[in-house]
Design a protein around this motif. Sequence first.
Motif, PDB file in Angstrom:
ATOM      1  N   MET A 126       0.672  -1.271  -0.081  1.00 19.99           N
ATOM      2  CA  MET A 126      -0.018   0.138   0.162  1.00 19.99           C
ATOM      3  C   MET A 126       0.958   1.210  -0.008  1.00 19.99           C
ATOM      4  N   MET A 127       1.875   1.179   0.810  1.00 24.42           N
ATOM      5  CA  MET A 127       2.644   2.407   1.253  1.00 24.42           C
ATOM      6  C   MET A 127       3.715   2.631  -0.396  1.00 24.42           C
ATOM      7  N   ARG A 128       4.066   1.381  -0.749  1.00 27.97           N
ATOM      8  CA  ARG A 128       4.709   1.570  -2.033  1.00 27.97           C
ATOM      9  C   ARG A 128       4.130   1.992  -3.093  1.00 27.97           C
ATOM     10  N   LYS A 129       2.691   1.764  -3.339  1.00 32.12           N
ATOM     11  CA  LYS A 129       1.967   2.319  -4.256  1.00 32.12           C
ATOM     12  C   LYS A 129       1.730   3.772  -4.425  1.00 32.12           C
ATOM     13  N   TRP A 130       1.288   4.148  -2.936  1.00 32.96           N
ATOM     14  CA  TRP A 130       1.276   5.579  -2.703  1.00 32.96           C
ATOM     15  C   TRP A 130       2.559   6.517  -3.123  1.00 32.96           C
ATOM     16  N   ILE A 131       3.774   5.709  -2.890  1.00 35.53           N
ATOM     17  CA  ILE A 131       4.877   6.549  -3.159  1.00 35.53           C
ATOM     18  C   ILE A 131       5.248   6.477  -4.674  1.00 35.53           C
ATOM     19  N   LEU A 132       4.663   5.494  -5.393  1.00 35.75           N
ATOM     20  CA  LEU A 132       4.658   5.457  -6.823  1.00 35.75           C
ATOM     21  C   LEU A 132       3.781   6.461  -7.521  1.00 35.75           C
ATOM     22  N   THR A 133       2.595   6.503  -6.947  1.00 35.17           N
ATOM     23  CA  THR A 133       1.568   7.584  -7.380  1.00 35.17           C
ATOM     24  C   THR A 133       2.215   8.823  -7.077  1.00 35.17           C
ATOM     25  N   CYS A 134       2.771   9.227  -6.058  1.00 35.33           N
ATOM     26  CA  CYS A 134       3.390  10.475  -5.769  1.00 35.33           C
ATOM     27  C   CYS A 134       4.493  10.849  -6.729  1.00 35.33           C
ATOM     28  N   LEU A 135       5.281   9.925  -7.015  1.00 35.40           N
ATOM     29  CA  LEU A 135       6.302  10.313  -8.011  1.00 35.40           C
ATOM     30  C   LEU A 135       5.846  10.402  -9.624  1.00 35.40           C
ATOM     31  N   ILE A 136       4.652   9.715  -9.972  1.00 38.68           N
ATOM     32  CA  ILE A 136       4.006  10.013 -11.085  1.00 38.68           C
ATOM     33  C   ILE A 136       3.435  11.306 -11.099  1.00 38.68           C
ATOM     34  N   ASN A 137       2.845  11.613  -9.947  1.00 43.87           N
ATOM     35  CA  ASN A 137       2.306  13.028  -9.938  1.00 43.87           C
ATOM     36  C   ASN A 137       3.259  13.904 -10.184  1.00 43.87           C
ATOM     37  N   ILE A 138       4.420  13.954  -9.447  1.00 42.37           N
ATOM     38  CA  ILE A 138       5.623  15.021  -9.660  1.00 42.37           C
ATOM     39  C   ILE A 138       6.212  14.974 -11.127  1.00 42.37           C
ATOM     40  N   VAL A 139       6.273  14.064 -11.865  1.00 48.51           N
ATOM     41  CA  VAL A 139       6.727  13.926 -13.025  1.00 48.51           C
ATOM     42  C   VAL A 139       5.953  14.683 -13.725  1.00 48.51           C
ATOM     43  N   ALA A 140       4.402  14.090 -13.677  1.00 51.87           N
ATOM     44  CA  ALA A 140       3.161  14.819 -14.416  1.00 51.87           C
ATOM     45  C   ALA A 140       3.215  16.161 -14.384  1.00 51.87           C
ATOM     46  N   LEU A 141       3.296  16.852 -13.269  1.00 49.66           N
ATOM     47  CA  LEU A 141       3.264  18.130 -12.825  1.00 49.66           C
ATOM     48  C   LEU A 141       4.497  18.995 -13.461  1.00 49.66           C
ATOM     49  N   VAL A 142       5.303  18.279 -13.511  1.00 50.71           N
ATOM     50  CA  VAL A 142       6.688  18.863 -14.420  1.00 50.71           C
ATOM     51  C   VAL A 142       6.235  19.009 -15.797  1.00 50.71           C
ATOM     52  N   VAL A 143       5.890  17.975 -16.432  1.00 49.80           N
ATOM     53  CA  VAL A 143       5.412  18.163 -17.788  1.00 49.80           C
ATOM     54  C   VAL A 143       4.455  19.191 -17.944  1.00 49.80           C
ATOM     55  N   ALA A 144       3.421  19.063 -17.235  1.00 49.04           N
ATOM     56  CA  ALA A 144       2.274  20.235 -17.101  1.00 49.04           C
ATOM     57  C   ALA A 144       3.016  21.574 -17.228  1.00 49.04           C
ATOM     58  N   SER A 145       3.693  21.789 -16.386  1.00 48.07           N
ATOM     59  CA  SER A 145       4.254  23.000 -15.815  1.00 48.07           C
ATOM     60  C   SER A 145       5.140  23.642 -17.142  1.00 48.07           C
ATOM     61  N   TYR A 146       5.403  22.653 -18.320  1.00 52.89           N
ATOM     62  CA  TYR A 146       6.368  22.951 -19.219  1.00 52.89           C
ATOM     63  C   TYR A 146       5.239  23.349 -20.248  1.00 52.89           C
ATOM     64  N   ILE A 147       4.070  22.576 -20.393  1.00 54.61           N
ATOM     65  CA  ILE A 147       3.079  22.279 -21.496  1.00 54.61           C
ATOM     66  C   ILE A 147       2.131  23.553 -21.426  1.00 54.61           C
ATOM     67  N   VAL A 148       1.612  23.529 -20.128  1.00 53.16           N
ATOM     68  CA  VAL A 148       0.234  24.189 -19.840  1.00 53.16           C
ATOM     69  C   VAL A 148       0.439  25.585 -19.551  1.00 53.16           C
ATOM     70  N   PRO A 149      -0.103  26.669 -20.221  1.00 49.45           N
ATOM     71  CA  PRO A 149       0.307  27.990 -19.777  1.00 49.45           C
ATOM     72  C   PRO A 149      -0.661  28.482 -18.641  1.00 49.45           C
ATOM     73  N   GLY A 150      -0.210  28.995 -17.875  1.00 46.26           N
ATOM     74  CA  GLY A 150      -1.289  29.534 -16.435  1.00 46.26           C
ATOM     75  C   GLY A 150      -0.599  28.732 -15.277  1.00 46.26           C
ATOM     76  N   ILE A 151       0.534  27.817 -15.602  1.00 48.56           N
ATOM     77  CA  ILE A 151       0.995  27.448 -14.249  1.00 48.56           C
ATOM     78  C   ILE A 151       2.179  28.235 -14.014  1.00 48.56           C
ATOM     79  N   THR A 152       2.475  28.469 -12.730  1.00 47.65           N
ATOM     80  CA  THR A 152       3.853  29.053 -12.189  1.00 47.65           C
ATOM     81  C   THR A 152       4.228  28.062 -10.997  1.00 47.65           C
ATOM     82  N   VAL A 153       5.429  27.962 -11.154  1.00 51.39           N
ATOM     83  CA  VAL A 153       6.317  27.125 -10.221  1.00 51.39           C
ATOM     84  C   VAL A 153       7.459  27.931  -9.922  1.00 51.39           C
ATOM     85  N   ASN A 154       7.608  27.961  -8.574  1.00 54.87           N
ATOM     86  CA  ASN A 154       8.677  28.924  -8.038  1.00 54.87           C
ATOM     87  C   ASN A 154       9.994  27.747  -7.708  1.00 54.87           C
TER      88      ASN A 154
END
Length: 119
Positions: free
Chosen positions: A1-29
């Motif tokens: 269960m914990m391993r699955k959650w950590i994997l999901t969080c890592l996927i979320n991080i990568v997806a947010l990085v990609v989204a920050s480059y693709i989607v206008p309207g996202i600012t990351v400090n």
Amino acid sequence: MMRKWILTCLINIVALVVASYIVPGITVNSAVALVGAGLLLGVINLFIRPVVMLLTIPLNVLTLGLFILVINTWMIMLTAAWMPGLGIHGFFAAFLTSLIVSLFNWLIKDLKRKDKNKR
């Protein structure tokens, strides 16, 4: 269960990085804000999203499941509201970000399923 959650969080991080480059309207400090947002999104999806899904069952049935896209968008907006250093400006930017995050999660789950079937 914990391993699955950590994997999901890592996927979320990568997806947010990609989204920050693709989607206008996202600012990351900073990169720390992206990592924090990925972890926070994992926590929100673990605890808050199931409650919202349960409360919106009639809308999900009425829209044939399309309302889940709105729920995912709300979870992204909630993450941005709670995470300093991450700004998502507007519903459309949050919607596109939620589509990217959902696509990444779906792809990883599909790859894991195919790998499991090969064994």
